[in-house]
Structures are given as structure tokens and as C-alpha cells.
Design an enzyme around this catalytic site. Sequence first.
Site, PDB file in Angstrom:
ATOM      1  N   PRO B  22      25.933  38.082  51.312  1.00 19.98           N
ATOM      2  CA  PRO B  22      26.978  38.977  51.345  1.00 19.98           C
ATOM      3  C   PRO B  22      28.066  38.500  50.144  1.00 19.98           C
ATOM      4  O   PRO B  22      28.067  37.444  49.686  1.00 19.98           O
ATOM      5  CB  PRO B  22      27.888  38.522  52.743  1.00 19.98           C
ATOM      6  N   CYS B  23      28.731  39.585  49.897  1.00 19.87           N
ATOM      7  CA  CYS B  23      29.733  39.428  48.777  1.00 19.87           C
ATOM      8  C   CYS B  23      30.928  39.887  49.242  1.00 19.87           C
ATOM      9  O   CYS B  23      30.819  40.506  50.450  1.00 19.87           O
ATOM     10  CB  CYS B  23      29.375  39.814  47.361  1.00 19.87           C
ATOM     11  N   ALA B  24      32.077  39.954  48.606  1.00 16.15           N
ATOM     12  CA  ALA B  24      33.320  40.689  49.218  1.00 16.15           C
ATOM     13  C   ALA B  24      32.824  42.265  49.556  1.00 16.15           C
ATOM     14  O   ALA B  24      33.661  42.688  50.397  1.00 16.15           O
ATOM     15  CB  ALA B  24      34.374  40.578  48.387  1.00 16.15           C
ATOM     16  N   THR B  25      32.203  42.831  48.661  1.00 15.94           N
ATOM     17  CA  THR B  25      32.144  44.346  49.045  1.00 15.94           C
ATOM     18  C   THR B  25      30.646  44.783  49.139  1.00 15.94           C
ATOM     19  O   THR B  25      30.420  45.936  49.281  1.00 15.94           O
ATOM     20  CB  THR B  25      32.524  45.086  47.508  1.00 15.94           C
ATOM     21  N   ARG B  26      29.626  43.850  49.046  1.00 14.28           N
ATOM     22  CA  ARG B  26      28.243  44.247  48.935  1.00 14.28           C
ATOM     23  C   ARG B  26      27.435  43.305  49.600  1.00 14.28           C
ATOM     24  O   ARG B  26      27.897  42.083  49.682  1.00 14.28           O
ATOM     25  CB  ARG B  26      28.008  44.880  47.752  1.00 14.28           C
TER      26      ARG B  26
END
Lengths: 149, 77
Positions: B22-26
Site C-alpha cells: 500500500p501507498c498513501a493513495t494506491r
Amino acid sequence: MTRVLSPVAGRVVGLAGVPDPVFAQAMVGPGTAVDPRRAPGRAIAPVSGRIVKLHPHAYVVVDAEGHGVLVHLGIDTVKLKGAGFELLAAEGDEVAAGDPVVGWNPAEIESGGRSPICAVVALDAGDGALTDVLESGEVGAGDELFTWD
Amino acid sequence: MDKAEAIVAALGGADNIVEIEPCATRLRTEVSDAGKVDEAALKRAGAFGVMRSGTVVQVVVGPEADTIASDIEDILD
């Protein structure tokens, strides 16, 4: 109505100026972006509210009206796995607009080969929800970037 | 089917997923066979957008990415 403040000092470049299609195409919401001053600094809360997500390189603060503002420090900075970022608050904390959230050094991010551009996104905001969106010019940390109705 | 299950299915099923992060948005995912990825189904599952580069598929889901990623990891385990 929520006034959304710049988390960093620097030059406003607009979301279209972010070298990442997710932000540049406003996939997660409208907003703007700031190319930060290349000096060690503390990114602040853009609104008063609760920190609902806190990563070393990104955070979301939701205000009393339910407006969630994402601050994303640099591009592809998730890959740094927190190196170069210092958490100054905790997930779940109530913060006032202007409170420091993450310490970082944009110059270090840039010398590592990544863009330090800081995207400020009004999550899930509809068309026309934002007014007076800054797209250019110099700002200080805490200066208003846009208002969210 | 919940969001995590729908995303796994749209990525070609659990067996097709090599890695998910996971990333902050995706969600940054790597798949074995990019041909099995169903972009339309990812959008139906709630993705705001999909970016593909070979076997690397980024699914834009917003800040819930970390929660969805851990749900997906539970499915993959």
C-alpha cells in the site's frame, strides 16, 4: 466552509505540476501542490481536525465538517520507508491547523532522486467544491491554499 | 463480495498476485500475468484509476489503501 492551509513553504505549482498521474489527474480529488523550499522543515496540519492516516511521507486530517485533506510529501517517497521523515504527531491525534505533523528535508528527498513536491488534496471533493485555489506564487507554511465549501 | 475480494478477483485472482504494497493513495501490485487484470472490474470495485506498466499495476483507491491492502493480504494468506 474549510480554509485549507499550505503544509509547507515554497512555490505553488498546482496539481498539474505534480510529476505523478494520480495527483496530476486529480484521481483522488482536486487541490493544489507546492514545490517546497529546499531546507529542513516541519510539514503542518492543513486544517484543524483528527489525523486519520499517518504515514511518514503522507497524512490525512479530517475536520469537523468531514472534509479529509491529504498531504503527500514528495513523489514515490513511500519507497523511502520512512527514512528522512520524523513523525511529530500520532495517528488519531486531534490537531489544530498549523500544528507540526512530520519533520523532513526536501533537499534530501531531491538529492535521493525524487521530487519533493507536496500535493494537498481535498479527498472526494466534488466539482466546484473548492474556491480560490492557488495555482502559482510563493507561499509560507500556514498560508491559505484554497477554501472547501 | 467486499472491496478487497473484488480487487483480488479483478487482478486475476490470488494466484496471479506476486506482491501487494500500500501507498498513501494506491495499491502497488505486481502480477504474474498482466493479461488477467480486468481494469473495468477494478473500477467497479471502487478504484478511481488504474496505472499499468508491464506486470506492475497500480490501483488508485485513495487513503484507504493500507486497510484494503491488509484485507487483501488476509485473503492471500
